[in-house]
Design an enzyme around this catalytic site. Structure first.
Site, PDB file in Angstrom:
ATOM      1  N   LYS A  58       0.842  -1.210   0.000  1.00 45.01           N
ATOM      2  CA  LYS A  58       0.000   0.000   0.000  1.00 45.01           C
ATOM      3  C   LYS A  58       0.870   1.251   0.000  1.00 45.01           C
ATOM      4  O   LYS A  58       1.882   1.307   0.706  1.00 45.01           O
ATOM      5  CB  LYS A  58      -0.920  -0.028   1.223  1.00 45.01           C
ATOM      6  CG  LYS A  58      -1.927   1.112   1.282  1.00 45.01           C
ATOM      7  CD  LYS A  58      -2.823   0.990   2.513  1.00 45.01           C
ATOM      8  CE  LYS A  58      -3.847   2.090   2.605  1.00 45.01           C
ATOM      9  NZ  LYS A  58      -4.739   1.962   3.788  1.00 45.01           N
TER      10      LYS A  58
ATOM     11  N   SER B  71      -9.727   1.838   3.048  1.00 47.73           N
ATOM     12  CA  SER B  71      -8.894   2.619   2.156  1.00 47.73           C
ATOM     13  C   SER B  71      -7.902   1.796   1.335  1.00 47.73           C
ATOM     14  O   SER B  71      -7.436   2.248   0.300  1.00 47.73           O
ATOM     15  CB  SER B  71      -8.099   3.636   2.978  1.00 47.73           C
ATOM     16  OG  SER B  71      -7.199   2.988   3.860  1.00 47.73           O
TER      17      SER B  71
ATOM     18  N   SER C 189      -9.795  -0.619   7.179  1.00 49.39           N
ATOM     19  CA  SER C 189      -9.274  -0.417   5.818  1.00 49.39           C
ATOM     20  C   SER C 189      -8.630  -1.631   5.179  1.00 49.39           C
ATOM     21  O   SER C 189      -8.292  -1.600   3.994  1.00 49.39           O
ATOM     22  CB  SER C 189      -8.279   0.741   5.807  1.00 49.39           C
ATOM     23  OG  SER C 189      -8.948   1.960   5.974  1.00 49.39           O
TER      24      SER C 189
END
Lengths: 97, 483
Positions: free
Chosen positions: B81, B156, B180
């Site tokens: 990420k 997210s 997330s």
């Protein structure tokens, strides 16, 4: 929560709020504040405010850090050993490496 | 063994390399091919094909010379990420503010997987500074759900979920501040694991909300989640919240008691999700697990608490991003403070600005005690309630999301409705527990459904044992996305 002083809030937050985004941001902030204020209904008289607890502190000793040259190399614009920044007050500034 | 990367989990890939069934170069090449073929999914912000191929070649040479030297993730491509620092590889936080930032160091989690032999293949898309539940707040545009490209993958860590769901990486790293990892895992038919707070160092994870952030993982199998956790867990001396004295406990499956909190199941969620979770409960019952109804009265307050504490920490953590100390600098300004304000206004998107304003409000004089102070007190109460319940049961089983993946654009202009997507996940972060979302079915539109196993620190192994046993009895995790 009927209204907030968005200009004061933006000033505290170091943000400039453009006129075209003002209404949308205010609406979102007011709606969320209206929702979250329900935590105030809970009886918490026996508690004191606590943020996250640190489990242990490290010894106050000099340790290694990221190599200085790596930090200098990661700067986006430079001239020799000088790191270039954008102009402030119309004058070009730089920091000595 | 033939190399069909859509059929292999991480453990099988490492075993295949070790057994010389295929090479590291074969594996990396296969993933690069799939990433290129599925570029429209927008899963990656930055790819590192050249670096990954170079490393794969070196690893193949190393394997030939010294087969005993390889680590548990040897040759395994991993997507990371884009809020997790990678040395020499652009790390943007999906924000214009950091769109040119190249970190001079790697996060501890990245160093750990690389030391175990993993190969970072790219940096994945996400909501800006990890703030969002749909991946729509990314400066680089939304990632698309591979089960239906008109829908969000969740957020997210949306890009990390898409990368694994579409087999553009065998596993990925995400971060979980309020759900997330688990929420996108639920929407993309993946195992999404958030370890307990303090089990993996946050060093090098660009902070959103420091008391809630935790590195997590996406994978198809629970066994892969366990493999990654074991590689990353432990103290590095750089994150003082890391607990290195937690003893992992587990017990035989047929001796495990699972709690069903009535407050979760009384909230509204789709009937098809409810039915799928009922089936999952039946699978556990067939293995001998005992279920009991439990009560956590403050569970429905968690989202409200979260949206006070999280923005308060956001407003503090992002204060340094002002174009002077960190971040992209606006060129025009008549003073330093004007440069800062302009840089922040131009560099941040709407959702980040909204959360900074919220955080500033709840921390400001006159409101701090009523909002932030009160939320920290209620957080202690909530933790006590969970701890009390978990003295009676070993784990909790709860839904992951109230709905399946929703349409792109459906909720983006209604922040409060968007925040409700995390209603079943935020509690776990508020109390520092571990949580795992596992696939348990599909709705009529063939959209994935997930459920969570939740447990206190030290019972991660119990989650793994239960999850592995569940996946040995079901095939939901083996369903492949159409992309």
């Amino acid at each position: 929560m009927s209204e907030i002083d968005i200009d004061q809030l933006a000033n505290l937050s170091l943000l400039n709020i453009a006129n075209q985004e003002r209404d949308k941001l205010v609406k979102g902030v007011v709606e969320v504040l209206d929702y979250v204020k329900k935590v105030q209904e809970i009886d918490t008289n026996e508690y004191i405010p606590v943020t996250v607890s640190v489990r242990k502190l490290r010894q106050d000793e000099v340790g290694s850090c990221v190599d200085q040259q790596l930090l200098i190399d990661s700067f986006s614009d430079r001239q020799g050993d000088l790191l270039k920044t954008s102009a402030i007050n119309g004058k070009e500034g730089s920091y000595d490496a | 063994m033939t190399l069909n990367i859509r059929e292999l989990d991480a453990s099988s890939i490492v075993a295949g390399i070790k057994n010389r069934d295929f090479s590291c170069v074969d594996v990396v090449s296969a993933y690069i091919k799939r990433i290129k073929e599925n570029a429209d999914l927008n899963a990656y912000i930055t790819v590192c094909f050249d670096e990954a191929m170079e490393k794969a070649k070196n690893y193949d040479t190393q394997l030939a010379k010294d087969p005993q030297s390889i680590g548990p993730l040897f040759g395994l491509p991993v997507a990371v990420k884009d809020v997790i620092c990678t040395k020499g590889i652009r790390t943007t936080c999906a924000s214009k503010m950091l769109s040119e930032y190249i970190p001079p160091y790697s996060a501890t989690a990245v160093e750990a997987i690389e030391s175990a032999g993993a190969i970072v293949i790219g940096k994945t898309n996400c909501d800006e500074f990890a703030m969002g539940s749909s991946n729509e707040t990314s400066f680089f545009g939304p990632a698309l759900n591979p089960w239906d490209k008109s829908r969000v993958p969740g957020g997210s860590s949306g890009g990390s979920a898409v990368a694994v769901a579409a087999d553009l990486a065998p596993v990925s790293l995400g971060t979980d501040t309020g759900g997330s990892v688990r929420q996108p895992a639920g929407l993309c038919n993946l195992v999404g694991f958030k370890p307990s707070y303090g089990s993996i160092s946050r060093y090098g994870l660009i902070a959103m909300a420091s008391s809630l952030d935790q590195v997590g993982t996406f994978s198809h199998s629970v066994a892969d989640a366990k493999l990654l956790f074991e590689v990353m867990a432990g103290s590095d001396g750089k994150d003082q919240s890391v607990k290195d004295d937690v003893v992992q406990t587990t017990k035989p499956i047929n001796e495990i008691t699972i709690g069903l909190p009535k407050e979760y199941f009384s909230l509204f969620f789709d009937q098809e999700i409810s039915s799928s979770i009922d089936q999952a409960i039946e699978v556990y019952k067939s293995m001998g697990c005992k279920f009991v109804d439990v009560s956590i009265p403050l569970a429905d307050m968690a989202l409200a608490m979260y949206y006070i504490i999280m923005p308060a920490e956001v407003s503090s953590n992002l204060a340094r991003l002002d174009g002077i100390r960190y971040g992209k600098q606006a060129v025009i300004g008549n003073s330093v403070s004007e440069i800062m304000s302009r840089s922040r206004s131009l560099g941040f998107g709407d959702e980040v600005k909204r959360r900074i304003l919220l955080g500033t409000y709840v921390l400001s004089s006159g409101y701090q005690e009523a909002f932030y102070g009160q939320a920290t007190k209620v957080r202690q109460l909530l933790t006590e309630q969970y701890n009390k319940v978990c003295e009676q049961v070993d784990l909790l089983l709860v839904p992951t999301t109230p709905t399946c993946a929703f349409k792109i654009g459906e909720k983006v202009d209604d922040p409060l409705t968007m925040y409700m997507a995390d209603i079943f996940t935020v509690s776990v972060n508020m109390i520092g527990y571990a949580g795992m979302s596992l696939p348990c079915g599909f709705n009529k539109e063939n959209l994935p459904i997930g459920y969570q196993l939740v447990a206190p620190a030290g019972r991660e192994n119990m989650i793994f044992d239960l999850g592995i046993a569940y996946q040995s009895k079901t095939n939901w995790h083996k369903h492949q996305s159409p992309c």
